[in-house]
Design an enzyme around this catalytic site. Structure first.
Site, PDB file in Angstrom:
ATOM      1  N   LYS A 191     -23.101   8.857  12.014  1.00 20.56           N
ATOM      2  CA  LYS A 191     -23.978   9.988  12.342  1.00 20.56           C
ATOM      3  C   LYS A 191     -24.997   9.613  13.421  1.00 20.56           C
ATOM      4  O   LYS A 191     -25.294  10.410  14.308  1.00 20.56           O
ATOM      5  CB  LYS A 191     -24.673  10.471  11.079  1.00 20.56           C
ATOM      6  CG  LYS A 191     -23.753  11.161  10.076  1.00 20.56           C
ATOM      7  CD  LYS A 191     -24.504  11.560   8.817  1.00 20.56           C
ATOM      8  CE  LYS A 191     -23.624  12.297   7.835  1.00 20.56           C
ATOM      9  NZ  LYS A 191     -24.370  12.718   6.598  1.00 20.56           N
ATOM     10  N   GLY A 239     -13.365   6.336  -2.790  1.00 19.49           N
ATOM     11  CA  GLY A 239     -14.140   6.596  -1.589  1.00 19.49           C
ATOM     12  C   GLY A 239     -15.592   6.551  -1.989  1.00 19.49           C
ATOM     13  O   GLY A 239     -15.945   6.067  -3.068  1.00 19.49           O
ATOM     14  N   ALA A 250     -19.472  -1.229  -9.510  1.00 18.32           N
ATOM     15  CA  ALA A 250     -20.819  -0.980 -10.060  1.00 18.32           C
ATOM     16  C   ALA A 250     -20.877   0.395 -10.712  1.00 18.32           C
ATOM     17  O   ALA A 250     -21.797   0.695 -11.475  1.00 18.32           O
ATOM     18  CB  ALA A 250     -21.855  -1.074  -8.948  1.00 18.32           C
ATOM     19  N   LYS A 310     -12.431   2.487 -14.108  1.00 17.26           N
ATOM     20  CA  LYS A 310     -12.718   1.070 -13.862  1.00 17.26           C
ATOM     21  C   LYS A 310     -13.085   0.358 -15.164  1.00 17.26           C
ATOM     22  O   LYS A 310     -12.619  -0.752 -15.441  1.00 17.26           O
ATOM     23  CB  LYS A 310     -13.848   0.945 -12.835  1.00 17.26           C
ATOM     24  CG  LYS A 310     -13.471   1.356 -11.415  1.00 17.26           C
ATOM     25  CD  LYS A 310     -12.468   0.416 -10.800  1.00 17.26           C
ATOM     26  CE  LYS A 310     -12.147   0.733  -9.359  1.00 17.26           C
ATOM     27  NZ  LYS A 310     -11.056  -0.105  -8.829  1.00 17.26           N
ATOM     28  N   ASP A 338       0.875  -1.186   0.000  1.00 18.33           N
ATOM     29  CA  ASP A 338       0.000   0.000   0.000  1.00 18.33           C
ATOM     30  C   ASP A 338       0.908   1.231   0.000  1.00 18.33           C
ATOM     31  O   ASP A 338       2.050   1.137   0.453  1.00 18.33           O
ATOM     32  CB  ASP A 338      -0.901  -0.002   1.241  1.00 18.33           C
ATOM     33  CG  ASP A 338      -2.118   0.912   1.062  1.00 18.33           C
ATOM     34  OD1 ASP A 338      -3.226   0.397   0.857  1.00 18.33           O
ATOM     35  OD2 ASP A 338      -1.939   2.145   1.090  1.00 18.33           O
ATOM     36  N   TYR A 370     -14.231   8.052 -11.752  1.00 15.70           N
ATOM     37  CA  TYR A 370     -13.999   6.725 -11.174  1.00 15.70           C
ATOM     38  C   TYR A 370     -14.533   5.585 -12.045  1.00 15.70           C
ATOM     39  O   TYR A 370     -13.850   4.592 -12.317  1.00 15.70           O
ATOM     40  CB  TYR A 370     -14.651   6.687  -9.798  1.00 15.70           C
ATOM     41  CG  TYR A 370     -14.438   5.430  -9.009  1.00 15.70           C
ATOM     42  CD1 TYR A 370     -15.490   4.542  -8.800  1.00 15.70           C
ATOM     43  CD2 TYR A 370     -13.212   5.116  -8.454  1.00 15.70           C
ATOM     44  CE1 TYR A 370     -15.315   3.383  -8.080  1.00 15.70           C
ATOM     45  CE2 TYR A 370     -13.015   3.953  -7.737  1.00 15.70           C
ATOM     46  CZ  TYR A 370     -14.073   3.088  -7.553  1.00 15.70           C
ATOM     47  OH  TYR A 370     -13.898   1.924  -6.846  1.00 15.70           O
ATOM     48  N   ALA A 385     -21.988   5.277   2.357  1.00 12.13           N
ATOM     49  CA  ALA A 385     -23.216   5.525   3.127  1.00 12.13           C
ATOM     50  C   ALA A 385     -23.382   4.669   4.388  1.00 12.13           C
ATOM     51  O   ALA A 385     -23.675   5.218   5.460  1.00 12.13           O
ATOM     52  CB  ALA A 385     -24.430   5.376   2.221  1.00 12.13           C
ATOM     53  N   ARG A 421     -29.830   1.496  -3.097  1.00 12.07           N
ATOM     54  CA  ARG A 421     -28.564   0.782  -3.300  1.00 12.07           C
ATOM     55  C   ARG A 421     -28.674  -0.595  -2.690  1.00 12.07           C
ATOM     56  O   ARG A 421     -29.519  -0.847  -1.819  1.00 12.07           O
ATOM     57  CB  ARG A 421     -27.393   1.489  -2.592  1.00 12.07           C
ATOM     58  CG  ARG A 421     -27.084   2.901  -3.031  1.00 12.07           C
ATOM     59  CD  ARG A 421     -26.405   2.947  -4.378  1.00 12.07           C
ATOM     60  NE  ARG A 421     -25.977   4.292  -4.716  1.00 12.07           N
ATOM     61  CZ  ARG A 421     -26.749   5.230  -5.231  1.00 12.07           C
ATOM     62  NH1 ARG A 421     -28.040   4.991  -5.425  1.00 12.07           N
ATOM     63  NH2 ARG A 421     -26.281   6.418  -5.557  1.00 12.07           N
ATOM     64  N   ASP A 433       4.420   3.504  -3.587  1.00 13.90           N
ATOM     65  CA  ASP A 433       3.463   4.212  -4.439  1.00 13.90           C
ATOM     66  C   ASP A 433       3.358   3.465  -5.773  1.00 13.90           C
ATOM     67  O   ASP A 433       4.284   3.525  -6.594  1.00 13.90           O
ATOM     68  CB  ASP A 433       3.929   5.658  -4.683  1.00 13.90           C
ATOM     69  CG  ASP A 433       2.968   6.418  -5.596  1.00 13.90           C
ATOM     70  OD1 ASP A 433       3.187   7.629  -5.812  1.00 13.90           O
ATOM     71  OD2 ASP A 433       2.014   5.789  -6.104  1.00 13.90           O
TER      72      ASP A 433
HETATM   73  N1  GKE Z   1     -21.238   8.711   1.569  1.00 17.35           N
HETATM   74  C1  GKE Z   1     -22.430   9.150   2.029  1.00 17.35           C
HETATM   75  N2  GKE Z   1     -22.453   9.830   3.242  1.00 17.35           N
HETATM   76  N3  GKE Z   1     -23.558   8.914   1.295  1.00 17.35           N
HETATM   77  C2  GKE Z   1     -24.728   9.349   1.793  1.00 17.35           C
HETATM   78  C3  GKE Z   1     -24.829  10.046   3.040  1.00 17.35           C
HETATM   79  C4  GKE Z   1     -23.630  10.290   3.774  1.00 17.35           C
HETATM   80  O1  GKE Z   1     -23.621  10.878   4.863  1.00 17.35           O
HETATM   81  N4  GKE Z   1     -26.136  10.346   3.240  1.00 17.35           N
HETATM   82  C5  GKE Z   1     -26.818   9.870   2.180  1.00 17.35           C
HETATM   83  N5  GKE Z   1     -25.974   9.273   1.296  1.00 17.35           N
HETATM   84  C6  GKE Z   1     -26.375   8.724   0.005  1.00 17.35           C
HETATM   85  C7  GKE Z   1     -25.560   9.310  -1.168  1.00 17.35           C
HETATM   86  O2  GKE Z   1     -26.017  10.594  -1.514  1.00 17.35           O
HETATM   87  C8  GKE Z   1     -25.853   8.251  -2.246  1.00 17.35           C
HETATM   88  O3  GKE Z   1     -27.058   8.539  -2.905  1.00 17.35           O
HETATM   89  C9  GKE Z   1     -26.002   6.952  -1.427  1.00 17.35           C
HETATM   90  O4  GKE Z   1     -26.108   7.347  -0.058  1.00 17.35           O
HETATM   91  C10 GKE Z   1     -24.788   6.030  -1.532  1.00 17.35           C
HETATM   92  O5  GKE Z   1     -23.635   6.818  -1.380  1.00 17.35           O
HETATM   93  P1  GKE Z   1     -22.179   6.133  -1.297  1.00 17.35           P
HETATM   94  O6  GKE Z   1     -22.240   4.949  -0.452  1.00 17.35           O
HETATM   95  O7  GKE Z   1     -21.235   7.221  -0.895  1.00 17.35           O
HETATM   96  O8  GKE Z   1     -21.779   5.741  -2.790  1.00 17.35           O
HETATM   97  P2  GKE Z   1     -22.550   5.226  -4.106  1.00 17.35           P
HETATM   98  O9  GKE Z   1     -23.151   3.914  -3.847  1.00 17.35           O
HETATM   99  O10 GKE Z   1     -23.416   6.289  -4.645  1.00 17.35           O
HETATM  100  O11 GKE Z   1     -21.288   5.092  -5.079  1.00 17.35           O
HETATM  101  C11 GKE Z   1     -20.213   4.251  -4.721  1.00 17.35           C
HETATM  102  O12 GKE Z   1     -20.434   3.018  -5.394  1.00 17.35           O
HETATM  103  C12 GKE Z   1     -19.402   2.078  -5.134  1.00 17.35           C
HETATM  104  C13 GKE Z   1     -19.769   0.830  -5.917  1.00 17.35           C
HETATM  105  O13 GKE Z   1     -21.003   0.367  -5.487  1.00 17.35           O
HETATM  106  C14 GKE Z   1     -18.929   4.898  -5.205  1.00 17.35           C
HETATM  107  O14 GKE Z   1     -18.727   6.093  -4.468  1.00 17.35           O
HETATM  108  C15 GKE Z   1     -17.756   3.960  -4.990  1.00 17.35           C
HETATM  109  O15 GKE Z   1     -17.500   3.826  -3.647  1.00 17.35           O
HETATM  110  C16 GKE Z   1     -18.035   2.599  -5.584  1.00 17.35           C
HETATM  111  O16 GKE Z   1     -18.012   2.693  -6.952  1.00 17.35           O
END
Ligand code: GKE
Length: 343
Positions: free
Chosen positions: A204, A83, A123, A157, A38, A153, A197, A226, A58
């Site tokens: 939180k 992230g 995804a 991928k 890492d 991102y 999330a 999700r 790196d």
């Molecule tokens: N991070 C975060 N923090 N998301 C939040 C929050 C919070 O406090 N409150 C609500 N959400 C909502 C976001 O607005 C989004 O709609 C949903 O939760 C999921 O956010 P996430 O977990 O940050 O990421 P996503 O699933 O949208 O996207 C991620 O997908 C992964 C693959 O499944 C990407 O950021 C990558 O981590 C990765 O590709």
């Protein structure tokens, strides 16, 4: 062409969530010939095991990928600058630069005679136009094309998936690719801006409970949907896919879709409290709806990630709760999130 040591397993991104958890799983099953790599300094690694060969390198740099790959039989490239939405929406160039890691690791794998190469895709490769409804669309593998991936991102991928295919077709390197759907669990990032999330919502709720604020800030309307995959299922899926004959990228995700409001319901239930919800419609939201269609993994591996969210979230909540209190005490053993790099 260097000679592969039949047993040597190289894991990149080993100082992070999934990489660290994969090294832990390899150790737990008695593997000893492990090289964990890492770019973070060792004191920022989430999990660090003394009896493993640990390298802080790196991997954007070609020469470092050569050091990492030397003598490897299997390479698990789990390294990326990434992230949750809060990070990838604001660091698109940084996310795309992870292409250097995968490209240099593939070249080094070939040069040093590695036999197998696993790549962690996402995804976020899926076409955004197919994710414009809150009724979580189950995404099949072919839904990545025609391409309209998540900006930054997702495109890195998708491009790196294709690079893996071409290294297999042109040079005979065995490559396997899994598209991770939002992995969560203990030892994951839970504060600092890269958290996804499940960890963010747990943190939180814990904060509101411990500080008695009784309210929670939620990004978006909370209707976004999700599926979230527990880390143990991710580790098992990596193994099954690496040891399979599956040539094309395949979904590795849970098919249990929930809305973010339902995710908050679960965290509140675990905490035994009810909070006032404040919705921030200007915050990063990503796509409206997403779920993993597991028809292919079920057909080819007779298995799919199956830890119920309520079960995985309970373990994650309590792990973050302990981390939170440890951080309040100034305890150095807290997983430290460096905002600079994590690959
Ligand atoms: N991070 C975060 N923090 N998301 C939040 C929050 C919070 O406090 N409150 C609500 N959400 C909502 C976001 O607005 C989004 O709609 C949903 O939760 C999921 O956010 P996430 O977990 O940050 O990421 P996503 O699933 O949208 O996207 C991620 O997908 C992964 C693959 O499944 C990407 O950021 C990558 O981590 C990765 O590709």
């Amino acid at each position: 062409m260097g000679e592969a040591n039949r047993n040597l397993i190289v894991v990149t991104g080993a100082g992070g969530f999934i990489g660290g958890s994969y090294v832990a799983a390899l150790r737990a099953r008695g593997c000893t010939a492990i090289r964990a790599v890492d770019c973070k300094p060792f004191d920022e690694w989430y999990q660090h095991f003394d009896e493993v060969e640990n390298l802080s390198l790196d991997l954007n740099l070609k020469e470092n990928c050569e050091v990492a790959a030397r003598g490897a039989h299997d390479i698990y490239n789990l390294a990326a600058n990434m992230g949750g939405m809060g990070f990838i929406e604001h660091n698109k160039a940084l996310c795309m630069l992870s292409v250097l890691i995968n490209t240099h690791m593939l070249q080094a794998a070939l040069k040093h005679g590695a036999k197998r190469f696993f790549y962690s895709s996402s995804a976020c490769v899926y076409n955004a136009d197919k994710q414009k409804t809150f009724v979580a669309p189950s995404l099949k593998e072919e839904d990545a094309y025609p391409a309209m991936a998540e900006d930054g991102y997702g495109w890195e991928k998708l491009f790196s998936e294709r690079m893996c295919r071409h290294f297999r077709e042109d040079y005979g390197l065995l490559t396997r690719v899994a598209r991770f759907h939002n992995v969560y669990g203990p030892w994951g990032t839970w504060y600092g801006g890269r958290e996804k999330a499940p960890a963010a919502i747990c943190r939180k709720v814990i904060e509101a409970k411990l500080k008695g604020t009784r309210e929670i800030a939620i990004w978006g309307s909370g209707k976004q949907t999700r599926s979230f995959m527990y880390i143990d299922d991710c580790v098992k899926g990596i193994d099954l896919i690496m040891n399979s004959d599956i040539l094309e990228p395949i979904n590795l995700g849970s098919s249990e879709a929930v809305s973010i409001n339902q995710l908050v319901d679960m965290a509140e239930e675990i905490a035994g409290i009810k909070l006032q919800r404040k919705y921030d419609l200007s915050a990063p939201k990503g796509v409206d709806g997403r779920n993993s269609d597991n028809t292919m993994i079920q057909r080819l591996l007779h298995w799919e990630p199956n830890t119920p969210l309520r079960v995985g979230l309970d373990k994650t909540y309590h792990w973050i709760h302990d981390q939170y209190l440890a951080r309040e005490r100034g305890d150095s053993r807290v997983v430290r999130e460096s905002l600079t790099t994590s690959h």
